[in-house]
Design a protein around this motif. Structure first.
Motif, PDB file in Angstrom:
ATOM      1  N   GLU A  63       0.837  -1.199   0.000  1.00 46.03           N
ATOM      2  CA  GLU A  63       0.000   0.000   0.000  1.00 46.03           C
ATOM      3  C   GLU A  63       0.873   1.251   0.000  1.00 46.03           C
ATOM      4  O   GLU A  63       0.616   2.195  -0.760  1.00 46.03           O
ATOM      5  N   ARG A  65       4.049   1.523  -0.957  1.00 43.45           N
ATOM      6  CA  ARG A  65       4.785   1.622  -2.227  1.00 43.45           C
ATOM      7  C   ARG A  65       3.879   2.154  -3.330  1.00 43.45           C
ATOM      8  O   ARG A  65       4.302   2.952  -4.184  1.00 43.45           O
ATOM      9  N   ASN A  66       2.628   1.723  -3.336  1.00 41.69           N
ATOM     10  CA  ASN A  66       1.687   2.201  -4.342  1.00 41.69           C
ATOM     11  C   ASN A  66       1.417   3.699  -4.181  1.00 41.69           C
ATOM     12  O   ASN A  66       1.365   4.445  -5.170  1.00 41.69           O
ATOM     13  N   ARG A  70       2.268   6.902  -6.764  1.00 42.19           N
ATOM     14  CA  ARG A  70       1.235   7.825  -7.239  1.00 42.19           C
ATOM     15  C   ARG A  70       1.579   9.289  -6.988  1.00 42.19           C
ATOM     16  O   ARG A  70       0.941  10.181  -7.546  1.00 42.19           O
TER      17      ARG A  70
END
Length: 261
Positions: A63, A65-66, A70
């Motif tokens: 989560e 890293r995502n 973004r």
């Protein structure tokens, strides 16, 4: 991602100041978003970010890293050892992820014609953040805070608001009496008074300015006098009052219920 390992680093000192002091937040004109949920909400709203700071152990989270992926390319990212991240964390249990934002400018003065929530001297950050989240969920966009309220953009209030701030027009240190001049709807004060009417007997389909005070002292005399009507939430037994955040939720969602029936 730039690694930082020293407490003497200027960024670390700045983060620590932002997490601990309202005076320092005003000095820098910045605050901190704590946790993945708040960063996600900011990214969804395209809220400007000045930097993102992550604890080393949090990089193991998909989560996190995502979220980092973004972030706009121009937003600097920093990695801190867990112990150092705990030192700058604005909460007792570090989330492992914070973002730096500018304190937003005050919204320009506007004529109030739709529903508005007025908070008088609500000082508990958890209550204030919860109320802001409730207002957003109930479709109320305008919130006025008197000078005695907690800072709306402090890290703890932001955390309790869970992203609601990004969809609200929040005016701090507002001159509420001036702002409500010419308000076309009802001005309702929640108060224990002999002339108070039950919340469930009042027409709430019109625009309403809701006045809520802190549990201990209630509304100031000047604001209480401004109300066109006093409202009480019926309660069973010997319970005299509710937490202000609970009272706000009951009132706003009773209004939402009446508007959708």
């Amino acid at each position: 991602m730039k690694p930082i390992s020293s407490r003497d680093n200027p960024l670390v000192k700045r983060l620590h100041a932002l997490s601990a002091s309202s005076r320092e937040r005003r000095k820098f004109g910045e605050s901190l978003l704590d946790g993945a949920h708040l960063l996600d909400a900011a990214l969804l709203r395209q809220w400007p970010l000045k930097g993102v700071v992550v604890a080393e152990s949090s990089l193991a989270s998909a989560e996190v890293r995502n979220l980092l992926a973004r972030c706009p390319a121009e937003v600097p990212c920093y990695r801190l050892p867990d112990a150092l991240f705990a030192h700058v964390s604005p909460v007792d249990t570090p989330s492992g992820l914070v973002a730096i934002i500018d304190l937003p400018p005050e919204p320009p003065p506007a004529v109030l014609s739709r529903c508005v929530v007025v908070l008088d001297a609500v000082q508990d950050p958890g209550n204030l953040g919860t109320i802001l989240r409730t207002a957003a969920a109930a479709g109320v966009r305008d919130v006025l805070l008197t000078d005695g309220c907690a800072g709306a953009w402090s890290p703890r209030v932001l955390r309790a608001g869970m992203g609601a701030h990004f969809g609200l027009s929040i005016r701090e240190r507002a001159d509420v009496l001036q702002a409500l001049q010419g308000f076309p709807g009802a001005v309702l004060a929640t108060a224990l008074a002999a002339d108070a009417r039950s919340l469930y007997d009042i027409d709430l389909e019109r625009p309403v300015a809701w006045l809520f005070g802190a549990e201990g002292q209630g509304l100031s005399p000047a604001l209480l006098a401004r109300a066109s009507e006093r409202v009480v939430i019926p309660m069973a037994g010997d319970i005299e009052s509710l937490n202000v955040a609970a009272a706000v939720a009951i009132c706003l969602f009773e209004q939402a219920r009446q508007r959708t029936r």
